[in-house]
Design a protein around this motif. Structure first.
Motif, PDB file in Angstrom:
ATOM      1  N   SER A 112       0.756  -1.027   0.052  1.00  0.00           N
ATOM      2  CA  SER A 112       0.306   0.490  -0.015  1.00  0.00           C
ATOM      3  C   SER A 112       0.664   1.343  -0.106  1.00  0.00           C
ATOM      4  CB  SER A 112      -1.061  -0.658   0.972  1.00  0.00           C
ATOM      5  OG  SER A 112      -1.842  -1.231   1.605  1.00  0.00           O
ATOM      6  N   VAL A 113       0.183   2.017  -0.804  1.00  0.00           N
ATOM      7  CA  VAL A 113       0.919   3.683  -0.533  1.00  0.00           C
ATOM      8  C   VAL A 113       0.309   4.927  -0.397  1.00  0.00           C
ATOM      9  CG1 VAL A 113       2.420   4.800  -2.306  1.00  0.00           C
ATOM     10  CG2 VAL A 113       2.597   2.281  -2.852  1.00  0.00           C
ATOM     11  N   ALA A 114       0.853   5.165   0.446  1.00  0.00           N
ATOM     12  CA  ALA A 114      -0.152   6.815   0.524  1.00  0.00           C
ATOM     13  C   ALA A 114       0.616   7.526  -0.037  1.00  0.00           C
ATOM     14  CB  ALA A 114       0.105   7.400   1.783  1.00  0.00           C
ATOM     15  N   GLU A 115      -0.122   8.925  -0.019  1.00  0.00           N
ATOM     16  CA  GLU A 115       0.370   9.781  -0.673  1.00  0.00           C
ATOM     17  C   GLU A 115      -0.059  11.562  -0.783  1.00  0.00           C
ATOM     18  OE1 GLU A 115      -0.479   8.700  -6.255  1.00  0.00           O
ATOM     19  OE2 GLU A 115      -1.655   9.768  -5.297  1.00  0.00           O
ATOM     20  N   THR A 116       1.548  12.327  -0.800  1.00  0.00           N
ATOM     21  CA  THR A 116       1.026  13.643  -0.469  1.00  0.00           C
ATOM     22  C   THR A 116      -0.423  14.292  -1.410  1.00  0.00           C
ATOM     23  OG1 THR A 116       2.127  14.466  -1.669  1.00  0.00           O
ATOM     24  CG2 THR A 116       2.704  14.645   0.334  1.00  0.00           C
ATOM     25  N   PRO A 117      -1.033  15.117  -0.636  1.00  0.00           N
ATOM     26  CA  PRO A 117      -2.150  16.015  -1.966  1.00  0.00           C
ATOM     27  C   PRO A 117      -1.206  16.481  -3.176  1.00  0.00           C
ATOM     28  CG  PRO A 117      -2.323  17.332   0.077  1.00  0.00           C
ATOM     29  CD  PRO A 117      -1.161  15.812   0.123  1.00  0.00           C
ATOM     30  N   GLU A 118       0.025  16.628  -3.050  1.00  0.00           N
ATOM     31  CA  GLU A 118       0.373  16.454  -4.332  1.00  0.00           C
ATOM     32  C   GLU A 118       0.919  15.632  -5.237  1.00  0.00           C
ATOM     33  OE1 GLU A 118       2.141  17.602  -1.460  1.00  0.00           O
ATOM     34  OE2 GLU A 118       0.332  19.186  -1.529  1.00  0.00           O
ATOM     35  N   GLY A 119       0.435  14.105  -5.017  1.00  0.00           N
ATOM     36  CA  GLY A 119       0.919  13.185  -5.645  1.00  0.00           C
ATOM     37  C   GLY A 119       2.251  12.055  -5.102  1.00  0.00           C
ATOM     38  N   GLU A 120       2.420  12.626  -4.534  1.00  0.00           N
ATOM     39  CA  GLU A 120       4.141  12.199  -3.930  1.00  0.00           C
ATOM     40  C   GLU A 120       3.855  11.320  -2.541  1.00  0.00           C
ATOM     41  OE1 GLU A 120       6.265  15.428  -2.241  1.00  0.00           O
ATOM     42  OE2 GLU A 120       6.702  16.834  -4.522  1.00  0.00           O
ATOM     43  N   ALA A 179       3.986   7.614   1.844  1.00  0.00           N
ATOM     44  CA  ALA A 179       4.865   5.615   3.037  1.00  0.00           C
ATOM     45  C   ALA A 179       3.941   5.253   2.337  1.00  0.00           C
ATOM     46  CB  ALA A 179       3.653   6.357   4.749  1.00  0.00           C
ATOM     47  N   CYS A 180       5.117   3.494   2.357  1.00  0.00           N
ATOM     48  CA  CYS A 180       4.621   2.514   1.832  1.00  0.00           C
ATOM     49  C   CYS A 180       4.770   1.568   2.569  1.00  0.00           C
ATOM     50  CB  CYS A 180       5.615   2.205   1.320  1.00  0.00           C
ATOM     51  SG  CYS A 180       7.007   1.282   0.978  1.00  0.00           S
ATOM     52  N   CYS A 181       4.129   0.024   3.107  1.00  0.00           N
ATOM     53  CA  CYS A 181       3.855  -0.443   3.421  1.00  0.00           C
ATOM     54  C   CYS A 181       3.639  -1.594   2.988  1.00  0.00           C
ATOM     55  CB  CYS A 181       3.159  -0.311   4.888  1.00  0.00           C
ATOM     56  SG  CYS A 181       2.762  -1.830   6.061  1.00  0.00           S
ATOM     57  N   ARG A 215       7.173  12.256   8.375  1.00  0.00           N
ATOM     58  CA  ARG A 215       7.306  11.805  10.240  1.00  0.00           C
ATOM     59  C   ARG A 215       7.140  12.042  11.257  1.00  0.00           C
ATOM     60  NH1 ARG A 215      12.476   7.838   9.718  1.00  0.00           N
ATOM     61  NH2 ARG A 215      12.196   6.695   7.835  1.00  0.00           N
ATOM     62  N   ARG A 216       6.610  11.012  12.241  1.00  0.00           N
ATOM     63  CA  ARG A 216       5.645  11.873  13.318  1.00  0.00           C
ATOM     64  C   ARG A 216       4.397  12.967  13.551  1.00  0.00           C
ATOM     65  NH1 ARG A 216       7.759  10.236  17.538  1.00  0.00           N
ATOM     66  NH2 ARG A 216       9.714  10.297  18.291  1.00  0.00           N
ATOM     67  N   GLN A 217       3.648  12.361  12.044  1.00  0.00           N
ATOM     68  CA  GLN A 217       2.218  12.780  12.075  1.00  0.00           C
ATOM     69  C   GLN A 217       1.337  12.182  11.431  1.00  0.00           C
ATOM     70  OE1 GLN A 217       2.413  14.918   7.956  1.00  0.00           O
ATOM     71  NE2 GLN A 217       4.351  15.945   8.412  1.00  0.00           N
ATOM     72  N   GLY A 218       1.685  10.553  12.271  1.00  0.00           N
ATOM     73  CA  GLY A 218       1.124   9.863  12.530  1.00  0.00           C
ATOM     74  C   GLY A 218       0.188   8.552  10.749  1.00  0.00           C
ATOM     75  N   LEU A 219       1.488   9.195  10.189  1.00  0.00           N
ATOM     76  CA  LEU A 219       1.652   8.204   8.883  1.00  0.00           C
ATOM     77  C   LEU A 219       1.878   7.359   9.450  1.00  0.00           C
ATOM     78  CD1 LEU A 219       3.068  10.347   6.023  1.00  0.00           C
ATOM     79  CD2 LEU A 219       0.575   9.265   5.901  1.00  0.00           C
ATOM     80  N   GLY A 220       2.680   6.043   9.699  1.00  0.00           N
ATOM     81  CA  GLY A 220       3.441   5.332  10.019  1.00  0.00           C
ATOM     82  C   GLY A 220       2.330   4.153  10.407  1.00  0.00           C
ATOM     83  N   LEU A 227      -2.121 -16.154   9.952  1.00  0.00           N
ATOM     84  CA  LEU A 227      -0.571 -15.005  10.042  1.00  0.00           C
ATOM     85  C   LEU A 227      -0.178 -14.048   8.175  1.00  0.00           C
ATOM     86  CD1 LEU A 227       2.068 -14.790  12.570  1.00  0.00           C
ATOM     87  CD2 LEU A 227       2.900 -16.551  10.916  1.00  0.00           C
ATOM     88  N   GLY A 228      -0.117 -13.050   8.886  1.00  0.00           N
ATOM     89  CA  GLY A 228       0.276 -12.152   7.826  1.00  0.00           C
ATOM     90  C   GLY A 228       2.023 -11.147   8.324  1.00  0.00           C
ATOM     91  N   GLU A 229       2.775 -10.585   7.189  1.00  0.00           N
ATOM     92  CA  GLU A 229       3.753  -9.892   8.261  1.00  0.00           C
ATOM     93  C   GLU A 229       3.684  -9.248   8.066  1.00  0.00           C
ATOM     94  OE1 GLU A 229       8.603  -9.568   7.951  1.00  0.00           O
ATOM     95  OE2 GLU A 229       7.621 -11.240   6.272  1.00  0.00           O
ATOM     96  N   ILE A 230       3.657  -7.427   8.397  1.00  0.00           N
ATOM     97  CA  ILE A 230       4.295  -6.190   7.585  1.00  0.00           C
ATOM     98  C   ILE A 230       5.809  -5.977   7.616  1.00  0.00           C
ATOM     99  CG2 ILE A 230       4.542  -4.047   8.752  1.00  0.00           C
ATOM    100  CD1 ILE A 230       1.441  -4.692  11.151  1.00  0.00           C
ATOM    101  N   CYS A 231       5.389  -5.586   6.567  1.00  0.00           N
ATOM    102  CA  CYS A 231       7.003  -5.500   6.400  1.00  0.00           C
ATOM    103  C   CYS A 231       7.309  -4.042   5.586  1.00  0.00           C
ATOM    104  CB  CYS A 231       7.717  -6.948   5.638  1.00  0.00           C
ATOM    105  SG  CYS A 231       6.222  -7.718   4.244  1.00  0.00           S
ATOM    106  N   SER A 232       8.677  -3.491   5.040  1.00  0.00           N
ATOM    107  CA  SER A 232       8.626  -2.436   4.452  1.00  0.00           C
ATOM    108  C   SER A 232       8.206  -1.022   4.519  1.00  0.00           C
ATOM    109  CB  SER A 232       8.637  -2.220   2.656  1.00  0.00           C
ATOM    110  OG  SER A 232       9.492  -4.260   2.361  1.00  0.00           O
ATOM    111  N   LEU A 233       7.669  -1.233   5.999  1.00  0.00           N
ATOM    112  CA  LEU A 233       7.311  -0.294   6.028  1.00  0.00           C
ATOM    113  C   LEU A 233       8.081   1.123   6.280  1.00  0.00           C
ATOM    114  CD1 LEU A 233       4.844   1.950   7.934  1.00  0.00           C
ATOM    115  CD2 LEU A 233       5.186   0.965  10.094  1.00  0.00           C
ATOM    116  N   VAL A 234       8.002   2.177   5.410  1.00  0.00           N
ATOM    117  CA  VAL A 234       8.701   3.400   5.426  1.00  0.00           C
ATOM    118  C   VAL A 234       7.403   4.769   5.303  1.00  0.00           C
ATOM    119  CG1 VAL A 234       9.145   3.000   3.087  1.00  0.00           C
ATOM    120  CG2 VAL A 234      11.083   4.160   4.800  1.00  0.00           C
TER     121      VAL A 234
END
Length: 130
Positions: free
Chosen positions: A12-20, A23-25, A47-52, A34-41
């Motif tokens: 999954s990928v998150a974008e800014t309002p400008e389309g940039e 974040a992804c996960c 950062r520190r805005q709740g995206l993660g 069982l599942g794994e959360i991986c590649s969270l960035v």
């Protein structure tokens, strides 16, 4: 490249309002329940805005849709996951991960990541305590 194509649907990928990309996960099903959360960035400047937290929440929602009852991550960000209710576990409780991925990793068997685990909230087993 084959690995990427085989796993791209997990992301999954998150974008800014400008389309940039902001974040992804990925949620990778590992076993029947069982599942794994991986590649969270999250992008450094966002950062520190709740995206993660929102990315993990999206993974948990998908776990419920896929009937995954448990989820884990291997991480260097133990405190972040602890704030979300994950607990530290010994990697030996994740034999499926070891069989599937870890045995092929350059760090194996000396992995320096911390394993964190969560019973997925909202599943029948979590609600009934089973």
């Amino acid at each position: 490249m084959i690995y990427l194509y085989g796993h791209v649907r997990n992301f999954s990928v998150a974008e800014t309002p400008e389309g940039e990309i902001s974040a992804c996960c990925a949620l990778a099903p590992v076993w029947e329940d069982l599942g794994e959360i991986c590649s969270l960035v999250v992008r450094d400047d966002l950062r520190r805005q709740g995206l993660g937290r929102r990315m993990v929440a999206a993974c948990l929602e998908e776990c419920r849709e896929l009937h995954l009852k448990k989820i884990f991550a291997l991480t260097y960000q133990e405190v972040f996951f602890a704030r979300l209710g994950f607990r530290v576990v010994d990697k030996s409780v994740l034999p499926q991960k070891i069989w599937v991925d870890c045995a092929h990793c350059a760090k194996y068997p000396d992995c320096d990541e911390t394993a964190v685990f969560l019973d997925v909230p909202g599943t029948l087993e979590t609600a009934t305590g089973k």
